[in-house]
Enzyme design. Structure first.
Site, short mmCIF file in Angstrom:
data_model
loop_
_atom_site.label_atom_id
_atom_site.label_comp_id
_atom_site.label_asym_id
_atom_site.label_seq_id
_atom_site.Cartn_x
_atom_site.Cartn_y
_atom_site.Cartn_z
N ASP A 209 0.83 -1.20 0.00
CA ASP A 209 0.00 0.00 0.00
C ASP A 209 0.87 1.25 0.00
OD1 ASP A 209 0.36 1.02 2.99
OD2 ASP A 209 0.13 -1.16 3.06
N ASP A 211 0.69 3.64 2.49
CA ASP A 211 0.56 4.19 3.84
C ASP A 211 -0.64 5.13 3.93
OD1 ASP A 211 1.65 4.01 6.48
OD2 ASP A 211 2.38 6.06 6.28
#
Length: 250
Positions: A209, A211
């Site tokens: 991802d 963050d």
């Protein structure tokens, strides 16, 4: 004295709870309490490999509940000569995208309250951790990832936070300004404890991802748990392939 021995250790992160379904499992007693789970012993080629799921086989331990000292002490008792430590991370850089791997070379510790040393009074030792990850193992990881066609970044700083929550936008921005490239919840004190035990360790970070999103990129949204699960499911086989190739080389 522990009867069983192993050459290489593997500690599995989120989504990686076993290497083989049919293995011999053993419990290792440590002076620091219980390990995250039983250790699985398996033969890979001419190597004895010890595997443990970092969060327990059913992911029952959050990052701050993991008994890192017990885990690393158990591997040390088995006599391993190298530890492969894959984990999931969030990216702080647009060029490091979900699905990429990073073979990290530095960490920044932002955790608190974790038991992070074997060297307690009166045995006080000040150990250098300038270069926490083994350069030889890092090179093997990079070479084997390239052969497998995995987009892998050579080097990177992982900032380690307590978890289990994800970062705020302000924290994510601060971590990037500090020079961190990725965010994780488990690499400290795991990697450092390996140094204290004299175990060469390598971290392979799977980007799941971005963050809390990236500054100036409204198209990149903050991480959600379902995003992490989706990337994990898409990449777990590649993580395992790389681990097995590394085991052949070490």
């Amino acid at each position: 004295m522990l009867y069983y021995k192993a050459d290489i250790g593997v500690i599995g992160g989120s989504g990686l709870y076993e290497l083989y379904p049919d293995v011999k499992k053993i419990d290792v007693d440590t002076p620091y309490g219980k390990t995250s789970d039983a250790i699985s012993l398996v033969t890979v080629g001419d190597k004895k490999v010890a595997f443990m799921p970092r969060h327990g086989k059913d992911h029952t331990l959050n990052p701050s509940e993991i008994n890192y000292r017990a885990n690393i002490d158990a591997f040390a008792q088995l006599g391993i000569r190298a530890l492969i430590s894959p984990c999931c991370v969030g990216s702080l850089r647009p060029e490091i995208a979900p699905g990429d791997f990073v073979v990290t070379d530095q960490f920044i510790n932002m955790t608190s309250g974790r038991k992070d040393t074997f060297n307690e009074s009166p045995n006080v030792v000040h150990l250098s951790s300038a270069d926490p990850y083994d350069p030889g193992l890092r090179q093997i990881a990079l070479e084997e990832a390239e052969k497998l066609g995995i987009k892998t970044h050579d080097g990177g700083t992982v900032v380690v936070v307590n978890g289990p929550r994800f970062s705020t936008r302000a924290e994510s921005r601060m971590f990037a300004m500090m020079g961190a490239d990725v965010v994780n919840m488990t690499q400290y004190p795991e990697g450092y404890l390996c140094l204290e035990k004299g175990i060469p360790v390598v971290n392979i970070a799977l980007i799941t991802d971005y963050d809390a999103g990236l500054e100036g990129r409204p198209d990149i949204k903050p991480v959600q748990a379902e995003d992490v699960v989706r990337v994990l499911e898409d990449n777990n086989d590649r993580v395992k392939q790389l681990i097995f190739k590394m085991i052949e080389r070490i």
